[in-house]
Scaffold this motif. Structure first.
Motif, PDB file in Angstrom:
ATOM      1  N   LEU A  22       1.198   0.504  12.321  1.00 36.65           N
ATOM      2  CA  LEU A  22       1.687   1.445  11.320  1.00 36.65           C
ATOM      3  C   LEU A  22       2.307   0.714  10.139  1.00 36.65           C
ATOM      4  CD1 LEU A  22       3.346   4.105  13.667  1.00 36.65           C
ATOM      5  CD2 LEU A  22       1.337   4.471  12.215  1.00 36.65           C
ATOM      6  N   GLU A  23       3.100  -0.298  10.421  1.00 39.56           N
ATOM      7  CA  GLU A  23       3.752  -1.061   9.345  1.00 39.56           C
ATOM      8  C   GLU A  23       2.714  -1.733   8.455  1.00 39.56           C
ATOM      9  OE1 GLU A  23       5.035  -4.377   7.207  1.00 39.56           O
ATOM     10  OE2 GLU A  23       4.091  -4.708   9.163  1.00 39.56           O
ATOM     11  N   ALA A  24       1.708  -2.347   9.059  1.00 36.81           N
ATOM     12  CA  ALA A  24       0.690  -3.048   8.272  1.00 36.81           C
ATOM     13  C   ALA A  24      -0.169  -2.082   7.478  1.00 36.81           C
ATOM     14  CB  ALA A  24      -0.187  -3.894   9.197  1.00 36.81           C
ATOM     15  N   SER A  25      -0.363  -0.869   7.984  1.00 37.76           N
ATOM     16  CA  SER A  25      -1.281   0.084   7.355  1.00 37.76           C
ATOM     17  C   SER A  25      -0.664   0.842   6.191  1.00 37.76           C
ATOM     18  CB  SER A  25      -1.775   1.090   8.406  1.00 37.76           C
ATOM     19  OG  SER A  25      -2.499   0.431   9.430  1.00 37.76           O
ATOM     20  N   ALA A  26       0.639   0.827   6.070  1.00 37.62           N
ATOM     21  CA  ALA A  26       1.298   1.507   4.957  1.00 37.62           C
ATOM     22  C   ALA A  26       1.250   0.621   3.709  1.00 37.62           C
ATOM     23  CB  ALA A  26       2.748   1.826   5.314  1.00 37.62           C
ATOM     24  N   PRO A  27       0.897   1.174   2.549  1.00 32.23           N
ATOM     25  CA  PRO A  27       0.757   0.355   1.325  1.00 32.23           C
ATOM     26  C   PRO A  27       2.105   0.037   0.696  1.00 32.23           C
ATOM     27  CG  PRO A  27       0.253   2.649   0.846  1.00 32.23           C
ATOM     28  CD  PRO A  27       0.494   2.582   2.335  1.00 32.23           C
ATOM     29  N   GLY A 239      11.765   9.178  -7.489  1.00 39.43           N
ATOM     30  CA  GLY A 239      11.168  10.056  -6.487  1.00 39.43           C
ATOM     31  C   GLY A 239      10.372   9.348  -5.417  1.00 39.43           C
ATOM     32  N   GLY A 240      10.103   8.057  -5.621  1.00 36.74           N
ATOM     33  CA  GLY A 240       9.353   7.321  -4.611  1.00 36.74           C
ATOM     34  C   GLY A 240       8.023   7.970  -4.295  1.00 36.74           C
ATOM     35  N   VAL A 241       7.704   8.069  -3.005  1.00 37.80           N
ATOM     36  CA  VAL A 241       6.414   8.643  -2.587  1.00 37.80           C
ATOM     37  C   VAL A 241       6.382  10.158  -2.732  1.00 37.80           C
ATOM     38  CG1 VAL A 241       5.967   6.762  -0.972  1.00 37.80           C
ATOM     39  CG2 VAL A 241       7.162   8.816  -0.180  1.00 37.80           C
ATOM     40  N   ARG A 242       7.509  10.777  -3.097  1.00 44.86           N
ATOM     41  CA  ARG A 242       7.605  12.237  -3.091  1.00 44.86           C
ATOM     42  C   ARG A 242       7.236  12.895  -4.416  1.00 44.86           C
ATOM     43  NH1 ARG A 242      11.672  14.056   1.258  1.00 44.86           N
ATOM     44  NH2 ARG A 242      12.100  12.173   2.451  1.00 44.86           N
ATOM     45  N   THR A 243       7.118  12.120  -5.487  1.00 40.25           N
ATOM     46  CA  THR A 243       6.805  12.698  -6.795  1.00 40.25           C
ATOM     47  C   THR A 243       5.717  11.884  -7.476  1.00 40.25           C
ATOM     48  OG1 THR A 243       8.397  11.358  -8.052  1.00 40.25           O
ATOM     49  CG2 THR A 243       9.236  13.392  -7.037  1.00 40.25           C
ATOM     50  N   THR A 244       5.072  12.497  -8.466  1.00 43.19           N
ATOM     51  CA  THR A 244       4.050  11.782  -9.228  1.00 43.19           C
ATOM     52  C   THR A 244       4.662  10.598  -9.965  1.00 43.19           C
ATOM     53  OG1 THR A 244       2.751  13.802  -9.512  1.00 43.19           O
ATOM     54  CG2 THR A 244       2.337  12.001 -11.052  1.00 43.19           C
ATOM     55  N   ALA A 245       5.814  10.825 -10.605  1.00 36.97           N
ATOM     56  CA  ALA A 245       6.470   9.726 -11.319  1.00 36.97           C
ATOM     57  C   ALA A 245       6.869   8.621 -10.355  1.00 36.97           C
ATOM     58  CB  ALA A 245       7.698  10.244 -12.060  1.00 36.97           C
ATOM     59  N   GLY A 246       7.338   8.988  -9.177  1.00 31.44           N
ATOM     60  CA  GLY A 246       7.731   7.996  -8.188  1.00 31.44           C
ATOM     61  C   GLY A 246       6.552   7.210  -7.656  1.00 31.44           C
ATOM     62  N   ARG A 247       5.428   7.883  -7.452  1.00 28.63           N
ATOM     63  CA  ARG A 247       4.232   7.164  -6.983  1.00 28.63           C
ATOM     64  C   ARG A 247       3.729   6.210  -8.059  1.00 28.63           C
ATOM     65  NH1 ARG A 247       3.446  12.227  -4.493  1.00 28.63           N
ATOM     66  NH2 ARG A 247       2.185  13.026  -6.230  1.00 28.63           N
ATOM     67  N   ASP A 248       3.801   6.626  -9.322  1.00 26.89           N
ATOM     68  CA  ASP A 248       3.419   5.718 -10.404  1.00 26.89           C
ATOM     69  C   ASP A 248       4.355   4.509 -10.434  1.00 26.89           C
ATOM     70  OD1 ASP A 248       1.371   7.404 -11.132  1.00 26.89           O
ATOM     71  OD2 ASP A 248       2.479   8.344 -12.788  1.00 26.89           O
ATOM     72  N   ALA A 249       5.640   4.754 -10.223  1.00 26.10           N
ATOM     73  CA  ALA A 249       6.611   3.654 -10.212  1.00 26.10           C
ATOM     74  C   ALA A 249       6.381   2.732  -9.018  1.00 26.10           C
ATOM     75  CB  ALA A 249       8.029   4.215 -10.187  1.00 26.10           C
ATOM     76  N   THR A 250       5.986   3.301  -7.886  1.00 22.11           N
ATOM     77  CA  THR A 250       5.682   2.499  -6.701  1.00 22.11           C
ATOM     78  C   THR A 250       4.489   1.577  -6.981  1.00 22.11           C
ATOM     79  OG1 THR A 250       6.503   4.246  -5.239  1.00 22.11           O
ATOM     80  CG2 THR A 250       5.057   2.591  -4.260  1.00 22.11           C
ATOM     81  N   ALA A 251       3.454   2.122  -7.612  1.00 22.37           N
ATOM     82  CA  ALA A 251       2.275   1.317  -7.952  1.00 22.37           C
ATOM     83  C   ALA A 251       2.635   0.225  -8.951  1.00 22.37           C
ATOM     84  CB  ALA A 251       1.178   2.216  -8.516  1.00 22.37           C
ATOM     85  N   ALA A 252       3.498   0.533  -9.912  1.00 24.63           N
ATOM     86  CA  ALA A 252       3.914  -0.471 -10.886  1.00 24.63           C
ATOM     87  C   ALA A 252       4.696  -1.590 -10.211  1.00 24.63           C
ATOM     88  CB  ALA A 252       4.756   0.179 -11.986  1.00 24.63           C
ATOM     89  N   ASP A 254       4.369  -2.544  -7.129  1.00 25.53           N
ATOM     90  CA  ASP A 254       3.399  -3.325  -6.376  1.00 25.53           C
ATOM     91  C   ASP A 254       2.729  -4.364  -7.272  1.00 25.53           C
ATOM     92  OD1 ASP A 254       1.760  -3.841  -3.979  1.00 25.53           O
ATOM     93  OD2 ASP A 254       0.140  -3.015  -5.181  1.00 25.53           O
ATOM     94  N   ARG A 255       2.349  -3.967  -8.474  1.00 26.25           N
ATOM     95  CA  ARG A 255       1.715  -4.919  -9.397  1.00 26.25           C
ATOM     96  C   ARG A 255       2.677  -6.037  -9.777  1.00 26.25           C
ATOM     97  NH1 ARG A 255      -0.309   0.058 -11.402  1.00 26.25           N
ATOM     98  NH2 ARG A 255       1.300   0.124 -13.038  1.00 26.25           N
ATOM     99  N   GLU A 256       3.921  -5.702  -9.985  1.00 25.76           N
ATOM    100  CA  GLU A 256       4.917  -6.701 -10.378  1.00 25.76           C
ATOM    101  C   GLU A 256       5.168  -7.743  -9.286  1.00 25.76           C
ATOM    102  OE1 GLU A 256       8.508  -4.753 -11.570  1.00 25.76           O
ATOM    103  OE2 GLU A 256       7.419  -3.275 -12.783  1.00 25.76           O
ATOM    104  N   LEU A 257       5.019  -7.339  -8.042  1.00 29.00           N
ATOM    105  CA  LEU A 257       5.350  -8.220  -6.927  1.00 29.00           C
ATOM    106  C   LEU A 257       4.189  -9.095  -6.483  1.00 29.00           C
ATOM    107  CD1 LEU A 257       7.499  -5.829  -4.694  1.00 29.00           C
ATOM    108  CD2 LEU A 257       8.277  -7.547  -6.323  1.00 29.00           C
ATOM    109  N   ARG A 258       3.062  -8.989  -7.135  1.00 24.23           N
ATOM    110  CA  ARG A 258       1.890  -9.756  -6.700  1.00 24.23           C
ATOM    111  C   ARG A 258       1.607 -10.926  -7.627  1.00 24.23           C
ATOM    112  NH1 ARG A 258      -0.225  -7.537  -2.404  1.00 24.23           N
ATOM    113  NH2 ARG A 258       0.242  -5.325  -2.021  1.00 24.23           N
ATOM    114  N   ASP A 259       1.462 -12.101  -7.035  1.00 25.02           N
ATOM    115  CA  ASP A 259       1.001 -13.282  -7.753  1.00 25.02           C
ATOM    116  C   ASP A 259       0.197 -14.138  -6.776  1.00 25.02           C
ATOM    117  OD1 ASP A 259       2.746 -14.963  -6.234  1.00 25.02           O
ATOM    118  OD2 ASP A 259       4.365 -14.572  -7.643  1.00 25.02           O
ATOM    119  N   GLU A 260      -0.393 -15.184  -7.272  1.00 24.63           N
ATOM    120  CA  GLU A 260      -1.286 -16.001  -6.444  1.00 24.63           C
ATOM    121  C   GLU A 260      -0.573 -16.592  -5.239  1.00 24.63           C
ATOM    122  OE1 GLU A 260      -4.813 -17.722  -5.168  1.00 24.63           O
ATOM    123  OE2 GLU A 260      -4.447 -16.185  -6.682  1.00 24.63           O
ATOM    124  N   ALA A 261       0.705 -16.946  -5.414  1.00 28.83           N
ATOM    125  CA  ALA A 261       1.451 -17.601  -4.338  1.00 28.83           C
ATOM    126  C   ALA A 261       2.216 -16.608  -3.456  1.00 28.83           C
ATOM    127  CB  ALA A 261       2.430 -18.601  -4.932  1.00 28.83           C
TER     128      ALA A 261
END
Length: 290
Positions: A22-27, A239-252, A254-261
């Motif tokens: 469950l932990e691994a499957s959640a984005p 709003g996190g996963v509960r609102t459209t704005a929160g889901r957009d913020a969650t996706a943003a 995610d992008r910020e936390l990703r790099d090659e290393a």
């Protein structure tokens, strides 16, 4: 699933495997998921790791804590090419051993007794497991360094590292974050009708907003950890996963936390999330029962 006091070894192992899956499957932002891999680890590696630890956890009531940790890490190494679950194994094993401990006390009370009973031999086995997993950015410690041979119990060794490592802090506090922040947040989310995947992301964001991730701090410093903590709080405020704005913020985020290393991967927070899932499962929270 039955309450923790009635669990059998097979139930404890199955719950551990399910918690990992469950932990691994959640984005979760910045982590491996069905939609994102790391350079050295894929979603499938995490699934394999979750399945691999089952036999070790099933035997948690029959052998020592340290030996069970070592067995879990060694089993993972046979299936995964890199360290996928050291922190999670370190958290799940005491919970499994506590769930299999005789008596009808609440799970956390049995966990406290389990941690109080740790030995120097447990520390030696855990040190071997940690060295074998070779986690990134481990560094050196002035006392009871993991590169050496411990002379104190596993809980005492963890207490020495509590200020710099979230998993060690759990050992020193009877899993305070897991029982007082993570598991209650998951129960609330499920009670509010969130699906498991969304509920787990919300728990992860809640934990990340509560304190700087020690994995990030260890690699990049306190300032980086605090920045990510504040970003997680902002996502929840939107709003996190509960609102459209929160889901957009969650996706943003995610992008910020990703790099090659993967330097900004909040790996300790992911481990704490898995521990919270396990506690809820052990205490009967499957099939929509918070």
């Amino acid at each position: 699933m039955n309450p923790a006091s009635a669990l059998q070894a097979a139930d404890v192992a199955a719950a551990a495997q399910l918690a990992c899956l469950l932990e691994a499957s959640a984005p979760k932002p910045g982590n491996v998921s069905p939609f994102a891999s790391f350079r050295d680890a894929t979603y499938e590696d995490f699934l394999a790791s979750g399945a691999a630890i089952g036999p070790a956890l099933a035997a948690a009531g029959e052998r020592s804590l340290g030996a069970t940790i070592r067995a879990g890490v060694e089993a993972t190494a046979r299936w995964a090419p890199s360290n996928t679950n050291l922190g999670l194994v370190l958290l799940l094993v005491p919970l499994a051993r506590a769930a299999l401990r005789p008596g009808h006390e609440p799970l956390r009370a049995r966990l406290a007794a389990t941690l109080a009973d740790t030995t120097v031999a447990d520390a030696r086995d855990a040190y071997v497991a940690i060295r074998a997993a070779a986690p990134g950015g481990l560094g050196r410690a002035s006392q009871q360094d993991v590169a050496g041979t411990p002379t104190v119990t596993l809980r005492e060794a963890m207490a020495l590292a509590r200020e710099r490592d979230a998993i060690a802090r759990e050992y020193a506090t009877d899993f305070e974050t897991t029982f007082e922040i993570g598991a209650p947040a998951l129960r609330r989310a499920r009670s509010d009708g969130l699906a498991w995947r969304d509920a787990i992301v919300e728990v992860y964001l809640t934990l990340l907003a509560a304190s700087p991730d020690s994995h990030i701090v260890r690699k990049l410093g306190t300032d980086a950890g605090v920045r990510v903590q504040r970003r997680a709080r902002a996502v929840l405020d939107a709003g996190g996963v509960r609102t459209t704005a929160g889901r957009d913020a969650t996706a943003a985020l995610d992008r910020e936390l990703r790099d090659e290393a993967n330097a900004l991967n909040p790996g300790a927070t992911a481990d704490l999330t898995g521990a919270a899932i396990y506690v809820v499962l052990l205490e009967g929270g499957w099939r929509g029962r918070p």
